[in-house]
Design an enzyme around this catalytic site. Structure first.
Site, PDB file in Angstrom:
ATOM      1  N   ASP A  39       0.811  -1.219   0.000  1.00  0.00           N
ATOM      2  CA  ASP A  39       0.000   0.000   0.000  1.00  0.00           C
ATOM      3  C   ASP A  39       0.846   1.270   0.000  1.00  0.00           C
ATOM      4  OD1 ASP A  39      -2.145  -1.656   0.016  1.00  0.00           O
ATOM      5  OD2 ASP A  39      -2.970  -0.994   1.937  1.00  0.00           O
ATOM      6  N   PHE A  41       3.006   1.840  -2.118  1.00  0.00           N
ATOM      7  CA  PHE A  41       3.415   2.036  -3.511  1.00  0.00           C
ATOM      8  C   PHE A  41       2.235   2.401  -4.408  1.00  0.00           C
ATOM      9  CE2 PHE A  41       6.634  -0.461  -1.481  1.00  0.00           C
ATOM     10  CZ  PHE A  41       7.807   0.122  -1.926  1.00  0.00           C
ATOM     11  N   TRP A  57      -8.864   1.629  -6.364  1.00  0.00           N
ATOM     12  CA  TRP A  57      -7.621   1.470  -5.618  1.00  0.00           C
ATOM     13  C   TRP A  57      -7.195   0.001  -5.530  1.00  0.00           C
ATOM     14  CZ3 TRP A  57      -4.929   5.547  -3.158  1.00  0.00           C
ATOM     15  CH2 TRP A  57      -5.555   6.800  -3.210  1.00  0.00           C
ATOM     16  N   ARG A 163     -15.480  -6.851   7.163  1.00  0.00           N
ATOM     17  CA  ARG A 163     -14.290  -6.218   7.727  1.00  0.00           C
ATOM     18  C   ARG A 163     -13.943  -4.922   6.995  1.00  0.00           C
ATOM     19  NH1 ARG A 163     -10.269 -11.495   8.227  1.00  0.00           N
ATOM     20  NH2 ARG A 163     -11.222 -12.428  10.084  1.00  0.00           N
TER      21      ARG A 163
END
Length: 248
Positions: A39, A41, A57, A163
């Site tokens: 994450d 990068f 994303w 989650r």
């Protein structure tokens, strides 16, 4: 300094990758193990691709792969992260791991014991864990092959959705990202299926891992009984690292 052992931990969003990485860091001596996050990068916020009017994303196009490869090669050569790399991911929280402190202490003592009895080269050799959602995809084969050990976590769609939607958001290079409504169903899970179905029998990510495929790409798949049980997952990962260290 001996070349470090580079360990990749991958799997779907919210499968416990960062939690497991941090727990492994807890049970190893501080000088022995470090963590790098995929994450860290991501491209800049403005460069994240937009699909159906929403930033994605969770696709390979959102990542700065040249920088990731440069960082991994630097670690391989020097045994530590490059100075230019500053982690944003460490600012993001993870949920309660559920592993009793007494168990963490017991594992810490066990690790110290078998490290002392390992080969002399392990007095100086380090371990670097890299955790990320796309490390083992076919489109990142050149990245995947850099790792010495590859651990693949898994979780169900229902658990991943619960989650992920419980998270407040994520610190980014330029600000903060919060998933819009429907993001898991529209972006996260479809991308995961597309990039990882080759690891499963008949492409069914809710089914069993294809052992032949996993063996061919050198991936250790988390046992089904460890899904949703971080204590079992930690035991599994620590045991694998113990086996690797004793053999090298």
């Amino acid at each position: 300094m001996p070349q470090p052992l580079l360990v990749g931990i991958s799997g779907p969003s919210s499968s416990g990758k960062t939690t497991l990485s941090r727990l492994l860091r807890d049970i190893f001596p501080p000088s022995k193990l470090s963590i790098l996050h995929l994450d860290d990068f991501y491209l800049t916020d403005a460069e994240i691709p937009v699909k159906n009017s929403v930033q994605d994303w969770d696709c390979i196009e959102s990542l700065n792969l040249p920088a990731l490869k440069q960082a991994l090669q630097h670690i391989k050569q020097h045994g530590n992260s490059p100075e230019w790399l500053v982690s944003q991911e460490d600012q993001n929280s993870v949920g309660d791991h559920g592993v009793p402190e007494t168990e963490i202490k017991r594992l810490k003592d066990e690790v110290a014991g078998w490290l002392r009895s390992s080969k002399p080269e392990w007095e100086e050799r380090r371990i670097c864990i890299v955790d990320g959602f796309l490390l083992f995809s076919q489109d990142m084969k050149d990245i995947r092959e850099i790792f010495d050990v590859r651990l693949f976590l898994r979780t169900s769609y229902e658990t991943a959705k619960r989650r992920r939607e419980a998270r407040s958001g994520y610190v980014t290079l330029e600000g903060f990202w919060q998933d819009p409504p429907g993001y898991v169903d529209d972006i996260v899970w479809p991308n995961y299926v597309k990039d990882h179905k080759f690891l499963f029998r008949n492409g069914d990510v809710d089914g069993e891992l294809d052992k032949k495929v996993c063996e061919s790409v050198g991936i250790y798949g988390m046992p089904r009984e460890a899904e949703g049980d971080m204590t079992r997952c930690l035991h599994w990962a620590a045991g694998l690292l113990e086996d690797v260290i004793k053999k090298t």
